[in-house]
Design a protein around this motif. Sequence first.
Motif, PDB file in Angstrom:
ATOM      1  N   ARG A 347      46.809  32.625  36.131  1.00  0.00           N
ATOM      2  CA  ARG A 347      46.981  33.816  36.946  1.00  0.00           C
ATOM      3  C   ARG A 347      45.697  34.589  37.143  1.00  0.00           C
ATOM      4  N   GLU A 348      44.890  34.735  36.097  1.00  0.00           N
ATOM      5  CA  GLU A 348      43.748  35.636  36.182  1.00  0.00           C
ATOM      6  C   GLU A 348      42.436  35.067  35.657  1.00  0.00           C
ATOM      7  N   GLY A 349      42.494  33.999  34.886  1.00  0.00           N
ATOM      8  CA  GLY A 349      41.310  33.543  34.164  1.00  0.00           C
ATOM      9  C   GLY A 349      40.201  32.976  35.020  1.00  0.00           C
ATOM     10  N   ARG A 350      40.478  32.681  36.294  1.00  0.00           N
ATOM     11  CA  ARG A 350      39.446  32.123  37.165  1.00  0.00           C
ATOM     12  C   ARG A 350      38.907  33.147  38.165  1.00  0.00           C
ATOM     13  N   GLU A 351      39.453  34.355  38.134  1.00  0.00           N
ATOM     14  CA  GLU A 351      39.073  35.353  39.133  1.00  0.00           C
ATOM     15  C   GLU A 351      37.845  36.147  38.701  1.00  0.00           C
ATOM     16  N   THR A 352      37.026  36.492  39.681  1.00  0.00           N
ATOM     17  CA  THR A 352      35.878  37.351  39.447  1.00  0.00           C
ATOM     18  C   THR A 352      36.245  38.769  39.848  1.00  0.00           C
ATOM     19  N   TYR A 353      36.269  39.660  38.883  1.00  0.00           N
ATOM     20  CA  TYR A 353      36.690  41.039  39.133  1.00  0.00           C
ATOM     21  C   TYR A 353      35.538  41.899  39.628  1.00  0.00           C
ATOM     22  N   ALA A 354      34.445  41.872  38.934  1.00  0.00           N
ATOM     23  CA  ALA A 354      33.366  42.822  39.233  1.00  0.00           C
ATOM     24  C   ALA A 354      32.147  42.069  39.723  1.00  0.00           C
ATOM     25  N   TYR A 355      31.848  42.181  40.998  1.00  0.00           N
ATOM     26  CA  TYR A 355      30.671  41.517  41.545  1.00  0.00           C
ATOM     27  C   TYR A 355      29.913  42.438  42.481  1.00  0.00           C
ATOM     28  N   PHE A 356      30.396  43.673  42.655  1.00  0.00           N
ATOM     29  CA  PHE A 356      29.692  44.678  43.440  1.00  0.00           C
ATOM     30  C   PHE A 356      29.490  45.917  42.578  1.00  0.00           C
ATOM     31  N   THR A 357      28.254  46.350  42.437  1.00  0.00           N
ATOM     32  CA  THR A 357      28.043  47.693  41.903  1.00  0.00           C
ATOM     33  C   THR A 357      28.439  48.690  42.997  1.00  0.00           C
ATOM     34  N   MET A 358      28.530  49.955  42.659  1.00  0.00           N
ATOM     35  CA  MET A 358      28.847  50.969  43.669  1.00  0.00           C
ATOM     36  C   MET A 358      27.816  50.920  44.799  1.00  0.00           C
ATOM     37  N   ASP A 359      26.559  50.796  44.434  1.00  0.00           N
ATOM     38  CA  ASP A 359      25.471  50.700  45.402  1.00  0.00           C
ATOM     39  C   ASP A 359      25.695  49.502  46.325  1.00  0.00           C
ATOM     40  N   GLU A 360      25.959  48.344  45.731  1.00  0.00           N
ATOM     41  CA  GLU A 360      26.136  47.125  46.517  1.00  0.00           C
ATOM     42  C   GLU A 360      27.370  47.201  47.414  1.00  0.00           C
ATOM     43  N   LEU A 361      28.455  47.789  46.910  1.00  0.00           N
ATOM     44  CA  LEU A 361      29.680  47.871  47.697  1.00  0.00           C
ATOM     45  C   LEU A 361      29.497  48.768  48.918  1.00  0.00           C
ATOM     46  N   ILE A 362      28.940  49.957  48.706  1.00  0.00           N
ATOM     47  CA  ILE A 362      28.713  50.876  49.835  1.00  0.00           C
ATOM     48  C   ILE A 362      27.792  50.230  50.863  1.00  0.00           C
ATOM     49  N   THR A 363      26.731  49.593  50.383  1.00  0.00           N
ATOM     50  CA  THR A 363      25.764  48.977  51.290  1.00  0.00           C
ATOM     51  C   THR A 363      26.381  47.822  52.069  1.00  0.00           C
ATOM     52  N   ALA A 364      27.135  46.966  51.372  1.00  0.00           N
ATOM     53  CA  ALA A 364      27.735  45.807  52.038  1.00  0.00           C
ATOM     54  C   ALA A 364      28.735  46.230  53.109  1.00  0.00           C
ATOM     55  N   VAL A 365      29.609  47.203  52.774  1.00  0.00           N
ATOM     56  CA  VAL A 365      30.586  47.668  53.757  1.00  0.00           C
ATOM     57  C   VAL A 365      29.878  48.288  54.959  1.00  0.00           C
ATOM     58  N   ALA A 366      28.865  49.104  54.693  1.00  0.00           N
ATOM     59  CA  ALA A 366      28.150  49.760  55.794  1.00  0.00           C
ATOM     60  C   ALA A 366      27.466  48.742  56.701  1.00  0.00           C
ATOM     61  N   VAL A 367      26.701  47.845  56.109  1.00  0.00           N
ATOM     62  CA  VAL A 367      25.928  46.887  56.902  1.00  0.00           C
ATOM     63  C   VAL A 367      26.839  45.971  57.712  1.00  0.00           C
ATOM     64  N   HIS A 368      27.861  45.408  57.071  1.00  0.00           N
ATOM     65  CA  HIS A 368      28.713  44.457  57.781  1.00  0.00           C
ATOM     66  C   HIS A 368      29.646  45.146  58.773  1.00  0.00           C
ATOM     67  N   SER A 369      29.987  46.404  58.514  1.00  0.00           N
ATOM     68  CA  SER A 369      30.829  47.113  59.477  1.00  0.00           C
ATOM     69  C   SER A 369      30.095  47.348  60.794  1.00  0.00           C
ATOM     70  N   THR A 370      28.763  47.440  60.765  1.00  0.00           N
ATOM     71  CA  THR A 370      28.006  47.617  62.013  1.00  0.00           C
ATOM     72  C   THR A 370      27.975  46.337  62.837  1.00  0.00           C
ATOM     73  N   GLU A 371      28.388  45.225  62.239  1.00  0.00           N
ATOM     74  CA  GLU A 371      28.387  43.937  62.939  1.00  0.00           C
ATOM     75  C   GLU A 371      29.740  43.619  63.574  1.00  0.00           C
ATOM     76  N   ALA A 372      30.669  44.579  63.508  1.00  0.00           N
ATOM     77  CA  ALA A 372      32.006  44.359  64.071  1.00  0.00           C
ATOM     78  C   ALA A 372      31.916  44.167  65.579  1.00  0.00           C
ATOM     79  N   GLU A 373      32.829  43.354  66.100  1.00  0.00           N
ATOM     80  CA  GLU A 373      32.878  43.126  67.541  1.00  0.00           C
ATOM     81  C   GLU A 373      33.349  44.395  68.251  1.00  0.00           C
TER      82      GLU A 373
END
Length: 455
Positions: A347-373
């Motif tokens: 159920r859970e042993g193969r999942e990656t829970y934490a792979y974005f720091t707060m900095d990385e998450l905000i940056t990733a959402v911002a950057v990729h959201s500007t690429e929306a069609e």
Amino acid sequence: MPAFATDHKTDPGYLDIAANGRGDEKALMAHRALRRTGAGRPHLVEIGPGGGAAVTALASALRGRGQRVDLTLVEVPGVSSDSLARAVEEFSDVGSCTLLRGHATDIGRLLDRPADVVSASALLHEVYSYGGGYAGIHALMRTLPTVLADGGFFAYRDVYAVDGPSLHEPVTHAYDAPSWLRFLRMFVPRYLHEGTHPYHHAQDELLARQDSAIVPIEDLDRATCAVLRAPVGLLREIQRHYITFRDHAWRSGALGFIPVLEGHLAADWLDARTGHKRVHYTLTAADRLPRSQRAMLLAVSEPYGDHYVVDGDIFDECTDIALAAFLAAAERGDAECAAVWEGWVEREGRETYAYFTMDELITAVAVHSTEAEGARHAVLLPAQAEDIVVRRRDYYNRYLARRLPNPLTDAKQMILFSHIDTADSETLGQALAAIRGTCSKHSLARIYAALTPGG
């Protein structure tokens, strides 16, 4: 790519109980967004409602306030629960509720009208593990702006990663508790081999040492302190998975006792600030504690109605002793223990829970959201400093501080992203000011570059 563990994730003991707590927290950012939206009858979309805790919390918060909300739930095909059905019924008092079947990455095709608010909890690790890794996550981030109405919001909550610029930063941690050493032996090799994770680069290698000699992780001596050198994100995964497995073992009854983990008895604080509480528990037929330890536990416990109550620090000590015995039995092939262990791994042993720091998450959402069609140039960013929240898990942090020499903070991170037109210089300026305390200069430069394509 691993198949979604539908059977395990829909088991009533998991979806209706184990994964269905903290509804107020799960709904916090969505509720804030609803209060800020200008829509007369807002359209709220929740991706992955699970057992419906957030739905119930929202229904309670909205009841009597006069605001009607149209709620659309998007859930994976085959995932259902009795508690979600009850939550949907409760929500009918404050608006309408529609359940759609599909995957988060298909949200652009599932919705027939724009959403004023999109809300999700612990979604990205599911997309990462089962929906294409980082490519799946980035595709979702590019899709979100296309389903949001002008001035809409994306409310997101997940496991807190770590303080620092990157989860790949190498650090050194030590482990000497027998239960942790056994867990390292059993969990880490399978996670690295079978799990979906980002730790594949040469500098991401995990090195384990005992008595100064490098030892394969699966061959750790359970009686000797181990020193691990690895990316901080991987050590965060180990710590988080140990905690989730400990909860799973408790609920299974296989340790010989089951603590109360939901409701008011789960928050019987002696000192909430330090995470010190009394634990309410019942005994089961299983017994992984040595007879002397079981007798000690009962001697320092007090009867409380039909169960017992004991100091949380003592209960944690007994848990680790029982867990060490449980994991040893699972390694030997004991049928009951092996079944509990394998059920959790599936159920859970193969999942990656934490792979974005707060900095990385905000940056990733911002950057990729500007690429929306679409012709309209917009970005998803927190508009205010209050839209970035971290809530510590004080009980778990107390336990981790007593068990590990250098524990990583256990918490939840919550961010409310606003759908901002890049032509709105005032709101955009406020948003960039709001993230300066969280994002590095490098991240701010990436966001600025995404906002001004072509210079």
